[in-house]
Design a protein around this motif. Structure first.
Motif, PDB file in Angstrom:
ATOM      1  N   PRO A 236       0.814  -1.229   0.000  1.00 49.72           N
ATOM      2  CA  PRO A 236       0.000   0.000   0.000  1.00 49.72           C
ATOM      3  C   PRO A 236       0.842   1.271   0.000  1.00 49.72           C
ATOM      4  O   PRO A 236       0.478   2.261  -0.637  1.00 49.72           O
ATOM      5  N   GLY A 237       1.951   1.220   0.720  1.00 49.02           N
ATOM      6  CA  GLY A 237       2.832   2.385   0.735  1.00 49.02           C
ATOM      7  C   GLY A 237       3.432   2.657  -0.628  1.00 49.02           C
ATOM      8  O   GLY A 237       3.519   3.818  -1.066  1.00 49.02           O
ATOM      9  N   TRP A 238       3.842   1.599  -1.328  1.00 47.19           N
ATOM     10  CA  TRP A 238       4.396   1.784  -2.673  1.00 47.19           C
ATOM     11  C   TRP A 238       3.341   2.314  -3.640  1.00 47.19           C
ATOM     12  O   TRP A 238       3.648   3.130  -4.512  1.00 47.19           O
ATOM     13  N   VAL A 239       2.113   1.858  -3.490  1.00 40.14           N
ATOM     14  CA  VAL A 239       1.029   2.365  -4.345  1.00 40.14           C
ATOM     15  C   VAL A 239       0.845   3.867  -4.110  1.00 40.14           C
ATOM     16  O   VAL A 239       0.746   4.655  -5.063  1.00 40.14           O
ATOM     17  N   ALA A 240       0.816   4.274  -2.852  1.00 41.45           N
ATOM     18  CA  ALA A 240       0.629   5.694  -2.536  1.00 41.45           C
ATOM     19  C   ALA A 240       1.778   6.535  -3.071  1.00 41.45           C
ATOM     20  O   ALA A 240       1.574   7.609  -3.659  1.00 41.45           O
ATOM     21  N   VAL A 241       2.988   6.052  -2.872  1.00 47.00           N
ATOM     22  CA  VAL A 241       4.161   6.797  -3.356  1.00 47.00           C
ATOM     23  C   VAL A 241       4.127   6.921  -4.870  1.00 47.00           C
ATOM     24  O   VAL A 241       4.405   7.991  -5.438  1.00 47.00           O
TER      25      VAL A 241
END
Length: 264
Positions: A236-241
């Motif tokens: 999820p963090g990579w998607v947001a970034v």
């Protein structure tokens, strides 16, 4: 000009008469480009001295072409717009992924080198895709209407189309979920484009490679464990970034055009 110019007008044009206005000159020249008959009339209207000079120039050019080297081969791939000189960098990226696979299969106890390399695998060919150091036609391309982000995105897409399948095979071979390597790969690619609008794409890509290597790859190998940013719950963090960086690239699209024009 929709009709043929008269022989008198062609004679006046050939003689450079003052009575022929600019609009008429432009119309005659546009017509001569597509009309062989009127060009023949122009040849007859030119004075003998000028005709001899033109013949000598034409003969000299023809002799130079005959004696000179063969035409240079096309330096660009027509459909993708990727400079041919990017291909060695794609080979380097593929070799890096292959080495990571072999390393991981050989040393089972160490952290996955495939996952550690995957985020920055496309960055070297992306760096070469929009750099005056690697593109022999840089000055020409930087001045065309679709230079800048449009051309950079096309070339980046071509790079990803070549590197992502290689990473997919490497991930399948080593048993890693695509989410663990694809999202970081896309995030770093978007990051190099976003930062590249400020400092040039090649510098941004090399800086991110150095930062990732020093902050993640080396400590992970030394500590014998993968970092939290590459864990199963990190997607999820990579998607947001990635979403944020893509938005920055779109919002700052003019930066790439400005950098391209400023480096000519």
């Amino acid at each position: 000009m929709t009709t043929h110019p008269t022989p008198a007008l062609i004679s006046r044009y050939a003689a450079g008469a003052d009575g022929v206005d600019d609009a008429t000159v432009w119309a005659v020249e546009a017509h001569l480009e597509s009309c062989a008959a009127c060009r023949a009339l122009l040849t007859e209207a030119v004075d003998p001295g000028t005709r001899d000079l033109l013949d000598r120039v034409a003969d000299g050019i023809a002799a130079g072409i005959t004696a000179g080297p063969a035409p240079a081969p096309r330096r660009r791939l027509r459909r993708t717009g990727v400079a041919v000189r990017v291909l060695p960098w794609l080979a380097v990226a593929a070799g890096l992924v292959l080495a990571a696979v072999l390393f991981e299969l050989t040393f089972h106890s160490l952290p996955s080198l495939v996952l550690l390399v995957a985020p920055v695998a496309p960055l070297l060919p992306v760096a070469a895709a929009w750099s005056r150091r690697t593109d022999p036609a840089w000055e020409l391309l930087a001045t065309v209407p679709r230079a800048g982000l449009w051309l950079l995105l096309r070339r980046t897409l071509a790079v990803l189309a070549a590197v992502v399948p290689i990473l997919a095979v490497a991930g399948w071979w080593t048993g890693h979920s695509p989410a663990l390597w694809l999202l970081p790969c896309l995030a770093f690619t978007a990051g190099s484009l976003a930062l590249g609008g400020l400092v040039r794409v090649d510098r941004a890509a090399l800086a991110l490679v150095a930062l990732w290597s020093g902050a993640v790859v080396i400590p992970s190998l030394a500590g014998d464990r993968l970092p939290a940013v590459l864990s199963a719950g990190s997607w999820p963090g990579w998607v947001a970034v990635t979403v944020v960086l893509v938005a920055v690239v779109a919002f700052r699209a003019a930066d790439h055009r400005r950098l391209g024009a400023g480096q000519i």
